[in-house]
Design a protein around this motif. Structure first.
Motif, short mmCIF file in Angstrom:
data_model
loop_
_atom_site.label_atom_id
_atom_site.label_comp_id
_atom_site.label_asym_id
_atom_site.label_seq_id
_atom_site.Cartn_x
_atom_site.Cartn_y
_atom_site.Cartn_z
N LEU A 197 2.99 1.46 -8.36
CA LEU A 197 4.09 2.09 -9.06
C LEU A 197 3.51 3.00 -10.12
O LEU A 197 2.33 2.89 -10.48
N ASP A 198 4.33 3.90 -10.64
CA ASP A 198 3.88 4.89 -11.61
C ASP A 198 3.18 4.21 -12.79
O ASP A 198 3.63 3.16 -13.29
N TYR A 199 2.09 4.82 -13.25
CA TYR A 199 1.30 4.19 -14.31
C TYR A 199 2.09 4.05 -15.61
O TYR A 199 1.91 3.08 -16.36
N GLN A 200 3.00 4.98 -15.89
CA GLN A 200 3.83 4.85 -17.09
C GLN A 200 4.87 3.73 -16.91
O GLN A 200 5.15 2.97 -17.84
N ASP A 201 5.42 3.65 -15.73
CA ASP A 201 6.39 2.60 -15.44
C ASP A 201 5.74 1.23 -15.56
O ASP A 201 6.30 0.29 -16.15
N ARG A 202 4.53 1.09 -15.01
CA ARG A 202 3.83 -0.20 -15.09
C ARG A 202 3.55 -0.58 -16.55
O ARG A 202 3.74 -1.74 -16.94
N ALA A 203 3.11 0.39 -17.34
CA ALA A 203 2.80 0.08 -18.74
C ALA A 203 4.03 -0.43 -19.47
O ALA A 203 3.96 -1.40 -20.25
N ARG A 204 5.16 0.20 -19.23
CA ARG A 204 6.39 -0.24 -19.89
C ARG A 204 6.81 -1.61 -19.39
O ARG A 204 7.20 -2.48 -20.18
N ARG A 205 6.69 -1.85 -18.11
CA ARG A 205 7.10 -3.15 -17.57
C ARG A 205 6.15 -4.26 -18.01
O ARG A 205 6.59 -5.40 -18.21
N ARG A 206 4.88 -3.97 -18.12
CA ARG A 206 3.95 -4.97 -18.64
C ARG A 206 4.33 -5.36 -20.07
O ARG A 206 4.33 -6.53 -20.43
N ARG A 207 4.67 -4.37 -20.85
CA ARG A 207 5.01 -4.63 -22.25
C ARG A 207 6.27 -5.48 -22.37
O ARG A 207 6.36 -6.38 -23.20
N ASP A 208 7.25 -5.20 -21.50
CA ASP A 208 8.54 -5.89 -21.59
C ASP A 208 8.67 -7.06 -20.62
O ASP A 208 9.76 -7.61 -20.47
N LYS A 209 7.59 -7.41 -19.96
CA LYS A 209 7.59 -8.50 -18.96
C LYS A 209 8.67 -8.28 -17.90
O LYS A 209 9.45 -9.17 -17.57
N ASP A 218 0.78 -1.24 0.00
CA ASP A 218 0.00 0.00 0.00
C ASP A 218 0.81 1.29 0.00
O ASP A 218 0.29 2.31 -0.40
N PRO A 219 2.06 1.34 0.47
CA PRO A 219 2.81 2.61 0.45
C PRO A 219 2.85 3.23 -0.94
O PRO A 219 2.82 2.55 -1.96
N PHE A 220 2.96 4.56 -0.95
CA PHE A 220 2.71 5.36 -2.15
C PHE A 220 4.02 5.72 -2.84
O PHE A 220 4.39 6.89 -2.96
N GLY A 221 4.72 4.72 -3.32
CA GLY A 221 6.06 4.87 -3.86
C GLY A 221 7.03 4.10 -2.98
O GLY A 221 6.74 3.84 -1.80
N HIS A 222 8.18 3.74 -3.55
CA HIS A 222 9.05 2.81 -2.84
C HIS A 222 10.51 3.28 -2.88
O HIS A 222 11.04 3.64 -3.93
N ALA A 223 11.13 3.27 -1.70
CA ALA A 223 12.47 3.82 -1.51
C ALA A 223 13.53 2.75 -1.67
O ALA A 223 13.35 1.60 -1.23
N ARG A 224 14.64 3.13 -2.26
CA ARG A 224 15.73 2.18 -2.44
C ARG A 224 16.28 1.72 -1.10
O ARG A 224 16.65 0.55 -0.93
N GLU A 225 16.35 2.60 -0.13
CA GLU A 225 16.90 2.22 1.17
C GLU A 225 16.04 1.18 1.87
O GLU A 225 16.55 0.33 2.60
#
Length: 948
Positions: free
Chosen positions: A193-205, A168-175
């Motif tokens: 995760l960001d909607y654009q990031d998800r779309a790209r990751r879905r496309r590229d598995k 549920d957290p609203f973004g994720h920190a590297r630390e």
């Protein structure tokens, strides 16, 4: 398995084998050459959000939200016992701990059996599911340790979570990912995760990846397999069978007219196959649950049993889909078995947007007063209390202020730790809760600190030899301290929680015109307006303050702004026409930059949604400005200045509700900007988001740097994301990042670092500038569930909150700037604790003490020193510099533990993982495809001691 583990310390290879077979035996078998659908029954139970923690647990105030956690756990356990195939995962130890304490011994044994058999699995396991943007890493480690310790001591290795679960957290920190890896987790799952990031990751598995979460730790030390869940944390559309859901149940009597099995199976197979297309293996995961679900677990399990039965029955007709009850660790095991190569990620998942104009970057600053109070509480509750308990030994629990009740003292400390742990929840310090819940978080922190003061008083009495009553001035931020304002003579005890000496300014409200201040050696200290204290490492020093009958005024005030103020390190100039900052110089390095600073709003006023692009307003979560041009609050500042031998101040007034003190102490290498904002006016029916912006001559070329949870620094670039081609739709909100303790801009010559006193949001929208959001007052809800605008008032401030804070500015040459700003940031996070004693101290009082034989090297930070059990303490030491930061301080460091403490005799040392729930040499993690990397090792240690 459990008894075997308890009877002997197994060799590493035997433990690996045992844990491996345990995982295999607790997971249902999957089928090769089929699509295996892992159904994960779960509930997401916020540790406060729309209701308080207590209201959620007991099921109170259902007029706000129907939710009762105790009934969820009752119902789930009952249903698990009815079918051994069923599985369930639970996350929030704060709730489970409460429920567990209410159960009979027979029920506890039943639950232990479910855990041992892998039917009830704990994931994450911290006291709460912490926020990742606004939390400091030290507090996160503490709350994770608290939850994991309870699970470890209650259930043994079978109760140890193997998967981090931040759905549920609203973004994720590297630390956060780095910490989870060092805590021994095999994987990490989240939903947002960001909607654009998800779309790209879905496309590229690439929705499952390998996160390299540190640029300093040697891989795979901070490598963490990370999975992005397909539906956030909700079930697939049409397959929610909770009492809060509207989806129809599975009606499987063929004699009835509303028989729907064929339709349910058809829809499920379509969803499963569609999901499989965007994931990499023949295993997919489905989260079957949501917020506070399973209060009537029979509804869920009865339909899930049917779903599994009817879908799998089609395998006889050639279907290649296999459905099973599962858990995140069982699913992760299958992904590991696939032995594939996974995409690598080096940055973080900020900022998060769920649509083109909906950036969740407002909560980086929401409720700034609560954010500051949480940071102060972290220093007071988790560090000062814990350290002093260890340094003073048993006397802290049965001293003159504890009435001899050791149990009571331990309970008080536990309450303090739990209050701080709850505050790390992703709807607590984040500021995204309802107002009455925010009040409850603050009340818990205040109550915890009041109870902890007994332990502090006992400890200081033991270490100083004085049983005089100690007083705590918790309202110094508003210049209120009854003792110092009324007493003619008092002492100030300054406890320094850092493992190196610090110099700290002390400002006290008084009613006299002149005072004599003496240090622990009886030497007089300059005390015009402020006096500087020098505290030893991990120890205290004592200053006496006496009222003088006659004396000059404490300071001379000038209403004309000086053209410059300076000490031996810094020179600050002001524009005589505007009263604003104009330049900053480092006299040691002979560097000067142009520097102007001002306050703005308008562009950051809460968008009312009346524009053509989107009707999304700003709110507790969302930051949505109307335009890219900020409104300048004032082009000039009314000023007055104060010059003393200890400090120089230029006081600026920009508006009736915005002011600032530019302050330079005699021996400081940092410039202090103490801002005061509020009540934010709303008579014009516009909410406002107030920022301060530093405009410099530094050539940044769109790059700037922010910290990750107060630890490692990350490079940012305006209008850019490292892992996808960004289509920027919000040029302001889309370039804001969390700033937990510091941020900087630099070029090849100059670096300007800003250290904050709380978590805030900020960015570098224009080249050479750095802006930080200070305060938010909004008139609209942003439609993300909280259901009320972020419009804070109080009994003291009925017209709106007034918030005060500090920014510390330093100018240095890169890359050596880290040598200055890292220690500075630690001083702000772990500030000295002041206690006060009225009258004269006993002549035999020990006025100075250090718990260390010598200060730790600059690169080493003492993160944790706390009592673990009767005969041992938990010590965490960390190398606080990244591998690239400093030519000197990024190098490896050796620490001699035998010569570390002054009051402890070290009898033995054993190393644990970061969360202290596994011996380090027994910690095993799944090995994923490695990538190259370099770094240095952080040290986390537990050792046994006796008081000397």
């Amino acid at each position: 398995f459990v008894s075997l583990f308890e009877e002997q310390r197994l060799k590493l290879k035997d433990l690996c084998l045992l844990l491996y077979f345990y995982i295999i035996s607790s997971c249902h078998a999957t089928k090769p050459n089929m699509l295996n659908v892992h159904l994960v029954p779960h509930t997401h139970d916020d540790v406060g959000w729309l209701k308080t923690v207590d209201q959620y647990f007991y099921g109170d105030r259902n007029d706000i939200q129907h939710a009762g956690v105790q009934y969820i756990l009752d119902s789930v356990v009952d249903q698990l016992l009815k079918n051994p195939d069923r599985r369930f995962i639970y996350v929030e130890t704060a709730f489970f701990y409460r429920w567990w304490k209410q159960q009979s011994s027979s029920m506890q044994q039943t639950v232990k059996k479910l855990v041992n058999e892998g039917r009830l699995e704990f994931v994450n396991g911290g006291w709460c599911m912490s926020d990742e943007a606004t939390t400091h890493y030290s507090a996160v480690i503490d709350q994770m340790t608290m939850g994991l310790r309870f699970l470890n001591e209650t259930f043994g290795p079978c109760g140890r979570p193997r998967v981090a679960w931040h759905i549920d957290p609203f973004g994720h920190a590297r630390e956060h990912a780095s910490m989870f890896a060092q805590m021994g987790y095999d994987g990490f799952f989240f939903g947002r995760l960001d909607y654009q990031d998800r779309a790209r990751r879905r496309r590229d598995k690439e929705q499952e990846l390998l996160w390299r979460a540190s640029d300093s730790l040697t891989p795979p030390m901070a490598d963490l397999f990370t999975g992005i869940l397909p539906n956030g944390y909700n079930p697939p559309e049409g397959f929610c069978w909770d009492q809060s859901c509207d989806d129809p149940p599975i009606r499987d009597d063929p004699d009835l007219e509303d028989y729907n099995v064929d339709d349910v199976v058809r829809r499920f197979l379509a969803i499963a196959n569609s999901q499989a297309i965007v994931y990499k293996t023949d295993h997919i995961i489905m989260t079957m649950g949501s917020d506070f679900q399973y209060e009537n677990a029979n509804l869920w399990y009865k339909n899930l049993d049917k779903l599994i039965h009817y879908v799998n029955a089609l395998q006889a007709n050639g279907s290649k889909v296999n459905v099973l009850y599962s858990t995140p660790s069982c699913y992760l095991q299958e992904l590991h078995r696939a032995n594939l190569t996974w995409a690598l990620k080096m940055d973080d998942f900020f900022p998060y947007a769920d649509d083109a104009h909906d950036f969740w970057t407002g909560y980086f600053t929401s409720r700034p007063a609560l954010k500051r109070y949480e940071r102060i509480s972290n220093s007071n509750l988790q560090v000062t209390c814990n350290q002093l308990e260890v340094l003073s030994g048993p006397a802290s629990r049965k001293g003159p202020f504890g009435e001899g009740d050791m149990v009571l003292i331990l309970v008080n400390l536990s309450l303090s730790e739990k209050a701080m742990a709850v505050a790390q929840h992703h709807d607590a310090v984040s500021g995204t809760e309802k107002q009455h819940v925010a009040n409850d978080y603050a009340r818990r922190l205040a109550h915890g600190w009041q109870r902890c003061q007994v332990l502090v008083s006992n400890s200081l009495a033991a270490l100083s030899g004085s049983s005089a009553e100690r007083m705590y001035c918790d309202n110094l931020n508003i210049s209120v301290c009854p003792l110092t304002e009324s007493s003619k003579k008092f002492s100030v005890n300054v406890y320094n929680p850092l493992a190196r000496p610090v110099t700290w300014p002390v400002r006290l409200p008084v009613n006299g015109t002149a005072y004599l201040v003496s240090d622990a050696n009886g030497k007089s200290v300059d005390c015009q307006l402020v006096f500087q204290v020098q505290a030893p490492p991990l120890g205290f020093t004592t200053y006496s303050v006496s009222l003088l009958q006659d004396g000059p005024p404490p300071a001379s005030t000038q209403h004309r702004t000086p053209t410059a103020i300076q000490n031996k390190f810094l020179r600050v100039t002001f524009d005589p026409d505007t009263g604003l900052l104009s330049s900053l110089s480092n006299l040691e390095t002979k560097q000067t930059i142009k520097l102007t600073q001002n306050f703005y709003w308008l562009v950051y006023n809460a968008s009312d949604g009346n524009n053509l692009q989107s009707d999304q307003p700003s709110g507790a979560y969302i930051f949505r400005p109307n335009s890219s041009t900020p409104f300048l609050i004032s082009k000039t500042a009314k000023t007055e200045s104060i010059q003393t031998s200890g400090v120089q101040e230029v006081r600026q007034w920009f508006a009736p509700w915005v002011s600032q003190v530019v302050r330079l102490y005699t021996d400081s290498k940092a410039l202090e900007l103490e801002w005061t904002v509020g009540p934010v006016p709303i008579d014009d029916d516009l909410g406002k988001e107030v920022i301060t912006r530093l405009d410099t001559s530094i050539k940044t070329s769109q790059y700037f740097y922010t910290d990750s949870n107060g630890r490692e620094m990350l490079q940012r670039k305006t209008d850019f994301r490292p892992t996808w081609n960004l289509r920027q739709s919000e040029p302001i909100a889309g370039n804001y990042y969390p700033i937990n303790s510091r941020a900087f801009i630099k070029d090849d010559v100059d670096q300007l670092t800003v250290v904050t006193d709380r978590s805030q949001g900020g960015g570098s929208i224009h080249n050479g500038s750095l802006e930080i959001m200070l305060h938010r007052r909004l008139l609209y809800d942003d439609v993300r569930g909280v259901g009320e605008p972020l419009n804070e008032t109080s009994n003291i401030f009925p017209k709106g909150l007034v918030v005060r804070g500090r920014l510390l500015l330093s100018l240095d040459r890169p890359p050596s700037a880290a040598d200055a700003h890292r220690p500075l940031a630690q001083e702000v996070v772990l500030q000295p604790l002041l206690t006060f004693t009225d009258g004269d101290l006993h002549p035999n009082t020990q006025l100075e003490f250090s718990g260390l034989q010598a200060a730790l090297p600059p690169a080493v930070h003492l993160l944790t020193l706390t009592q673990w059990d009767k005969d041992s303490v938990l010590l965490r030491l960390e190398h606080q510099f990244q591998s690239w930061e400093s030519k000197l301080n990024s190098q490896p460091v050796t620490v001699n533990l035998q010569k570390l403490f002054s009051t402890l005799e070290v009898l033995g040392v054993s190393e644990l993982n970061l969360s202290a729930n596994q011996w380090k040499d027994e910690m095993t993690r799944f090995h994923w495809t490695p990538m190259t990397g370099t770094g240095h090792l952080n040290l986390f240690i537990r050792f046994y001691y006796i008081s000397s």
